[in-house]
Write a protein that holds these residues in place. Sequence first.
Motif, short mmCIF file in Angstrom:
data_model
loop_
_atom_site.label_atom_id
_atom_site.label_comp_id
_atom_site.label_asym_id
_atom_site.label_seq_id
_atom_site.Cartn_x
_atom_site.Cartn_y
_atom_site.Cartn_z
N LEU A 191 0.67 -1.08 -0.05
CA LEU A 191 0.01 0.18 0.06
C LEU A 191 0.95 1.39 -0.02
O LEU A 191 1.77 1.38 0.36
N SER A 192 0.43 2.32 -0.55
CA SER A 192 0.94 3.61 -0.53
C SER A 192 0.79 4.39 0.84
O SER A 192 -0.02 3.76 1.56
N GLU A 193 1.35 5.43 1.05
CA GLU A 193 1.24 5.75 2.21
C GLU A 193 -0.16 6.29 2.51
O GLU A 193 -0.70 6.35 3.75
N GLN B 275 -2.85 5.25 1.33
CA GLN B 275 -3.87 3.91 1.60
C GLN B 275 -3.68 3.28 2.89
O GLN B 275 -4.37 3.05 3.40
N ARG B 276 -2.39 3.38 3.40
CA ARG B 276 -1.91 2.86 4.77
C ARG B 276 -2.72 3.71 5.63
O ARG B 276 -3.36 3.16 6.56
#
Lengths: 398, 218
Positions: free
Chosen positions: B146-148, B150-151
């Motif tokens: 996941l991207s930041e 999305q996290r």
Amino acid sequence: MSFLKLAVKNLLSKPLNAFLSLVLLMLSVALVTLVVQVGDQLASNFKKNIRPVDMVVGAKGSPLQLVLSSILHIDAPTGNIDLQEAESLSKNPLIAKAVPVSYGDSYKGYRILGTDTTYLGLYGATLTEGTLFEHPLEVVLGDRVRQALQLNIGDTFISSHGMAETSLDAHESHPFTIRGFLKPTGTVVDNLIITPLESIWEVHDHTGEEAHETTQEAHAITAMLIRFRNPLGMVQLPRYINENTNMQAALPNFEVQRLLGLLGTGTKMINAIALAILLVSGVSIFIGLLKAIRERRHELALLRIYGATTLQLLWTALLEGLLLAFSGCVLGWCLGRLGLWVFSSHTRSNYGYSLAQPSFTAEESLLFLSVFLITVLAVFFASFSIYKLNISKTLSDE
Amino acid sequence: MLPLIVDVNDVLETQKLRFSYRNGKEFRFPDLVIPQGEHLLVLGASGVGKTTLLHLLAGLLPVASGTVSIDGTNINTISRKELDDFRGRNIGIIFQKSYFVKSLTVLENLQIRQRISTSKEDSDRILKLCERLGIADLLRKKVSLLSEGQRQRLSIALALVHRPKVLFADEPTSNLDDTNCEVVVRLLQEEARLANANLVIITHDQRVKEMFTNHLIL
């Protein structure tokens, strides 16, 4: 999404660690099960086969070789002895039964044993089909020989000299005729082709120029199998024979014990190695888990925030270890049995002995129990940090 | 028999809260009363004990003295096991850094949270929540991919998926630009409102100040 599933996923997330521990576990379990099975089965096999015979009398040489060749049929004979000299022994009041055996020929790798019908009595072998031999060159087949050769009653075959499967030195002028088949006995009899003593003499009584030479020793046998009337024979006769005759007396029980003692040293050695591997695999589980728990401390703190108790986290770690232990045991056991099968087919083709493939034994459940115990200990020592986990601190450090 | 006097409208309440670290550093916190569904912004520079306060409120740290009560339960007097259970059911926390179970997918992370906190899974709840947060198409993904952004959204989902009574957020905007800062705070407010949960945001980020009416300055 249960803790079991989490344990599986955690295990698979470090495949190399898991693989290493698994291979070590497998190897040690396989080694122990294989060695125990081979040792036990050889011992019981030998003991079963020597039980009817108290003493063997044969040509001078190694007593162990005499026992191995004339009772267990897995070695070459020590030489021949004179039938008359041997028979004079059997008049001794201490002897209940004396069975002459003579061999040296084979058919397709199966030994042809010249003897009389009392030999069958020693092993309690009876007929399933046909009749016993009455004349020279008539044979009865042991059960495994019948299965392997697929011959019928009345069929004939040519024996070859020695144990070669296809021999140039075939005794073509003296075909054997099959008269009967024996019931399976679970003893050496199953692997033998049995014929009267006279057949052996007749086959080797070559016509032509050699004739005179060979008839000289025509009435020779390879060995005499003796059963005592009472235990006093055990004390007196071997010594008497070894000191006063050209023959040698050997006590099968003693010789086999000696052989098993030698094998036992090797077995113990391999078992010690297997145990060492087992301990190393325990250490590997410990280190793997210790590392994993350290790396996962944030996750563990997170699960505690979710409401998981310390006990549930310990349980997850334990499940991870037990999953490894269980698969190691199962795979190791299968590998051990595969090894046993390979070993068995080797001994069958070389010695005519095959080993059984027993299902799960009591000894093995003990082995599995110790594997599980070692795993539980490894998990226990690796999980101390779960006990001491400080959620607040773990989740606030960067 | 007199009825027990508990103001059912007050979900989160603290009294004379005090905590001291082993190194002797001591914090005293002003009393808080947060009625049902209300939001509170706790502002303070670093080192004034913001995170400590959050951990005390969430029952992650034991108080030195004073009480924290959530939904009528004094979390300082219940047993450790009861506290684990209580925290799991009633509290959702978004940490400064996102933490997930790395060996699991997005969906499995949400499922295990539901399973542990409420002992059942509710895929309908997971799906609707993730749709609103814009991560419904990531459910099968490993969390490590996941991207930041999305996290952060997954962190919000994990803090809310079990329908907690109180939602805590520790510096949720510190790594975000102005636009995303506002988006995330609005998301938190919206989700807290939908879940009818109290929202307590702890931050030093002055940009957030205007978006809340209730402030506590430490």
